[in-house]
Design an enzyme around this catalytic site. Structure first.
Site, short mmCIF file in Angstrom:
data_model
loop_
_atom_site.label_atom_id
_atom_site.label_comp_id
_atom_site.label_asym_id
_atom_site.label_seq_id
_atom_site.Cartn_x
_atom_site.Cartn_y
_atom_site.Cartn_z
CD GLN A 140 -2.64 8.37 2.82
OE1 GLN A 140 -3.22 7.26 2.77
NE2 GLN A 140 -2.41 9.05 1.74
NE ARG A 168 -5.25 3.71 4.00
CZ ARG A 168 -5.53 3.94 2.59
NH1 ARG A 168 -4.76 4.83 2.08
NH2 ARG A 168 -6.51 3.29 1.79
CD GLU A 198 -9.90 1.62 -0.80
OE1 GLU A 198 -9.91 2.34 0.10
OE2 GLU A 198 -9.82 0.38 -0.62
CE LYS A 228 -3.80 -0.04 2.27
NZ LYS A 228 -3.38 -1.43 3.12
CG HIS A 275 -8.52 -37.28 -25.47
ND1 HIS A 275 -8.16 -38.17 -26.57
CD2 HIS A 275 -8.08 -36.07 -25.73
CE1 HIS A 275 -6.98 -37.42 -27.29
NE2 HIS A 275 -7.10 -36.15 -26.63
N GLY A 323 -8.15 -6.26 2.35
CA GLY A 323 -9.11 -6.62 3.49
C GLY A 323 -8.38 -7.38 4.44
CD GLN A 371 -5.68 0.48 -0.48
OE1 GLN A 371 -6.04 0.92 0.30
NE2 GLN A 371 -5.66 -0.77 -0.67
#
Length: 898
Positions: free
Chosen positions: A183, A117, A297, A23, A856, A132, A309
């Site tokens: 962030q 995050r 995102e 990330k 076959h 997730g 993201q």
């Protein structure tokens, strides 16, 4: 000097995954793209994580304990992972790491709100998104809270879901490290997710935007249905506006809460069409930067977009590699193709070098092997194939665009493919219905000498088949003789010449005519006898125990092996002790048991004739029965238990008698019809013809696989030498090189170990993908559908390939080595190639997800008189192992029984 524990987002890019996780690396890369705005912030590095983990008491013992658990041990994983998380969260952040974090917070604003995050090193990768699996915390206020939530992010590497995900993907817990992204928080009017390719159809030219009010957690958690915009070529082509009753908003004191949306706003679009198009334009920049479709995102703040993201969409089936992937035609460019092959998607390289639309048909669905192939496997098939083939997702595809564009060749192609697999035809017709996707071109202008028409039909003479088989045996014997003296680079030069002989044998006009004679006679009998007698699929009975079928003989021959073993109790005890059976010593250990010498001789004779076969045998990297003889043990034991002595001869003779009785019955009924003598005479000729040639249908594949085993033995000798010379760690690492890369490695005595590792990662991701029957250059994956209204409600539809109706217990088996069958069971599996035929002697019916009328599994099912339905989509997932089903082999469907 750069701080080892904290890096600003502006200091990192996607090359720094090891330091800041997937990330963080992606966010750093995003921040460098012109026009893309990313909230300011910094990364707490994996060095900080390792330092902090080293201070966690007893962590090594807990990780050792965790590594011993399997993904199915959910309760134990839940308890142990919970203890590990508590240990990490309760451990104080080391002082120097706390100081580094506090310094960054001071620069960005100590009292600001932050998003904290998780960013693991095995996250947001081309081959596994890990979406997730770890935790994110929003609207975190103050340095103390930020530090606390960083510890929680570290601990979230050991959530139950993350642990199980790693175990299922074969990833060592100790090799994954956790960074944390911190962030500045943004408070959006709207937020959501942008897919730069349609995540359902795979179309790379279609983008979808999911949008809702407030923070994106409302969408991610499923709290609300989003507005959905579909954008193509710079305009919104469809939109669905949902009633958005709830949203997630930030709280002044920190954290978030769910709130009700004002009733007047609920059905208002979260974005305008212009904003949706503008967002997709930003997404295209991001996609171009990372080189593959993205799951993005986004947040809308003060009329502008912030990207929070971006990760690869790992569920898309890759596009065919046109420029570099055609090993058989261009030789492949090992240097140029490495990034595309190892990255997982292929970006926009699927359109062909002419820039036009292209349509590809799956080779695996024709060859009954839809599993992913390793690079040596697919490159060898490309080099020995009769037409150019293109790799995508470890599978091979043929470009049929030109044949679809011409009316004459289009009809012929649809007819041939439709007879083999109606779903392929339906998928192609779906593409053809789209205006302008496949241009309509005139038939090629006549040129050269005038056509003399179709080749003369081959005479109905068993000597034709005998001669063809002898030609093949002679060619294989010459290959075995000539390859013995070849090694090093000279071996690869020799093999390139051998591949030309391989293709010459495969393209023998007489061989092709003999194969088509059997198939045409089958179709003629089914069509005419349905018309004249009103009976479906009569050829299924008329071809029982047809002579010369190498694949059905292989199944019966294993019954003969069981006859040798059945009266030998010591041998049976040895075979039933499965845990002690090792392939390398199996035959030697078998011979040491009482009666084992006789049993070994029977096994050796069987392996001498059929040991080159295996499941997925078109992939040269798959282990052959000769290399892994224990694969046959479960089938032999089933044969011992389910049959008596002499079963092979009895079954063959029974089939021959049934076919003869059916022949007499059909001819008698025909003669009672108007113009009956003519109809009976024509039918007799076709019966003679089908029984002469239908068995040969299986021999060319046997010849191919026989040659492949010779190639493989020589190549593995080279791989073993590379191991001795410390070029390769393991000989199987050569499987992750294309043929030409293998050649270069032998020549130079050097290998790119990182390339091999990337190929291994890519192969693992490809194994999780289901290949489509048809794929377009836009990335759209089409499976096709049955257009039938004669199937009962709730039944599974397929293609009828072997007549009859049977009820029994469904045995869902994905690995032949794990077969445990009883008389009367119905085998349900993904696909069957010739290696599965030994199982056919002990079952009552067959259901497969892949297959066609002349593949076959269908041929052998008819040969043994087994009702069979193939091409049943998702059969192995919709039918439960042990469930009772009724299989309608004449009409092509499967019913569930109470």
């Amino acid at each position: 000097m750069t701080d080892p524990y904290v890096l600003d987002l502006g200091e990192v890019d996607e090359t720094r995954v090891a330091a800041v996780g997937g990330k963080g690396a992606h966010l750093g890369g995003l921040s460098r793209i012109e026009g893309i705005r990313v909230p300011d912030g910094f990364c707490v590095t994996t060095d900080a994580f390792r330092r902090a983990m080293a201070h966690v008491p007893s962590i090594d013992e807990r990780l050792d304990e965790l590594s011993r658990l399997g993904p199915e041990d959910r309760e134990a994983i839940r308890a142990l992972s919970g203890r590990i998380r508590r240990l990490i969260e309760e451990n104080a952040v080391p002082g120097d790491i706390e100081a580094a974090i506090s310094g960054s917070l001071a620069r960005f604003g100590e009292q600001a709100a932050y998003a904290v995050r998780s960013s693991a090193t095995a996250e947001d990768l081309p081959t596994a998104s890990f979406a997730g699996q770890q935790d994110t915390y929003l609207n975190v206020l103050g340095p103390t809270a930020v530090l606390q939530h960083i510890s929680r992010c570290w601990a979230s590497m050991f959530t139950e879901r993350a642990v199980i995900y790693r175990q299922r993907n074969g990833i060592d817990h100790r090799t994954v490290h956790m960074a944390v992204v911190v962030q500045r928080m943004v408070f959006p009017h709207a937020s959501g997710i942008l897919f730069t390719a349609d995540p359902v159809s795979g179309n790379r030219k279609v983008a979808t935007v999911d949008a809702g009010f407030g923070l994106g957690e409302a969408l991610v958690s499923g709290l609300v249905n989003p507005d959905v915009f579909t954008v193509r070529d710079g305009e919104v082509v469809t939109r669905t506006i949902a009633a958005k009753e709830r949203a997630v908003h930030a709280l002044p004191a920190g954290g978030t809460r769910e709130v009700a949306v004002d009733a007047r706003q609920r059905e208002r679009p979260a974005l305008t069409d212009e904003q949706a198009v503008r967002l997709v334009g930003l997404g295209r920049r991001i996609e171009a930067h990372f080189g593959r479709p993205q799951d993005i995102e986004w947040c809308l703040v003060d009329g502008g977009f912030r990207i929070v993201q971006s990760r690869p969409i790992t569920t898309l089936f890759p596009l065919p590699d046109i420029e570099n992937g055609d090993e058989g035609k261009t030789g492949g460019d090992a240097e140029g193709s490495a990034e595309r092959k190892d990255g997982g998607d292929g970006g926009g390289n699927g359109g062909g070098d002419d820039g036009g639309n292209h349509v590809y048909v799956s080779v695996g669905h024709q060859q009954m092997m839809t599993d992913a192939m390793k690079p040596l496997g697919y490159s060898m098939w490309q080099l020995t194939a009769m037409v150019p083939m293109h790799e995508a997702g470890g599978r091979l595809f043929v470009d049929v665009t030109r044949r679809l564009a011409s009316p004459t060749s289009r009809d012929g192609l649809l007819d041939v493919l439709g007879k083999g697999d109606p779903l392929v035809r339906d998928a192609l017709e779906t593409v053809l219905e789209r205006d302008g996707f496949v241009p309509s071109l005139p038939d090629p202008a006549p040129g050269g000498p005038p056509s003399t028409g179709a080749p003369a039909p081959v005479e109905t003479d068993p000597a034709v088949v005998t001669d063809l088989i002898e030609r093949s045996r002679t060619s294989v014997a010459a290959l075995e003789r000539d390859i013995r003296t070849k090694e090093g680079p000279a071996l690869f030069d020799f093999l390139l010449e051998a591949f030309e002989e391989h293709k010459r044998v495969l393209a023998d006009p007489l061989s092709m005519r003999a194969i088509m004679a059997g198939m045409d006679a089958t179709w003629w009998l089914n069509d005419k006898l349905l018309e004249w007698l009103g009976e479906k699929n009569v050829a299924d009975t008329l071809t029982l125990s047809a002579p010369g079928n190498i694949t059905s003989e292989m199944g019966l021959a294993l019954l003969d092996v069981a006859d040798v073993i059945r009266p030998l109790p010591e041998v049976l005890a040895f075979l039933r002790d499965a845990e002690r059976l090792e392939d390398a010593t199996f035959l030697d250990e078998l011979a040491k048991t009482e009666g084992g010498g006789e049993a070994r001789a029977a096994m050796e004779a069987y392996l001498d004739r059929y040991g080159m076969r295996c499941v997925g045998e078109i992939d040269i990297t798959r282990p052959r029965w000769r290399e892994r003889p224990t694969t046959l043990v479960p089938v032999i034991l089933d044969n011992v238990g389910n049959f008596g002595p002499g079963a092979a001869e009895q079954r063959f003779e029974q089939g021959r008698r049934t076919a003869r009785q059916k022949e007499q019955d059909v001819l008698s009924r025909l003669r009672s019809l108007p113009d009956g003598d003519r109809k009976a005479d024509e039918t007799q000729r076709m019966i003679d013809r089908v029984r002469t040639f239908i068995g040969y249908r299986e021999y060319p594949k046997y010849g191919i696989v026989s040659r492949y085993f010779v190639y493989k033995q020589a190549l593995m000798a080279e791989a073993e030498r590379l191991v001795r010379d410390n070029v390769l760690p393991e000989k199987e690492d050569a499987f992750y090189l294309t043929f030409r890369e293998f050649h270069e490695t032998v020549r130079s005595n050097r290998v790119d170990e990182q390339l091999i590792q990337r190929r291994k990662d890519a192969f693992r991701s490809y194994q999780a993908l289901t290949p489509p029957r048809v794929l377009t250059s836009e990335g759209e994956a089409l499976t096709g559908a049955y257009r039938r209204d004669d199937v009962p409600a709730g039944a599974l539809t397929g293609l009828p390939v072997s007549a009859g109706t049977v009820e029994g217990r469904a045995r869902v088996i994905l690995d032949m080595a794990e077969a445990d069958l009883e008389a009367g069971d119905i085998l349900v599996t993904t696909f069957t190639d010739p290696s599965w035929s030994p199982l056919f002697v002990g079952i009552a019916g067959l259901v497969t997800e892949v297959g066609g009328l002349m593949t076959h599994g269908a041929v052998i099912a008819r040969e043994y008189g087994l009702p069979a339905v193939v091409g049943v989509e998702r059969a192995t997932r919709l039918i439960r192992d042990g469930q009772r089903i009724r299989l309608h082999g004449t009409d092509g469907y499967v019913e569930f029984l109470p």
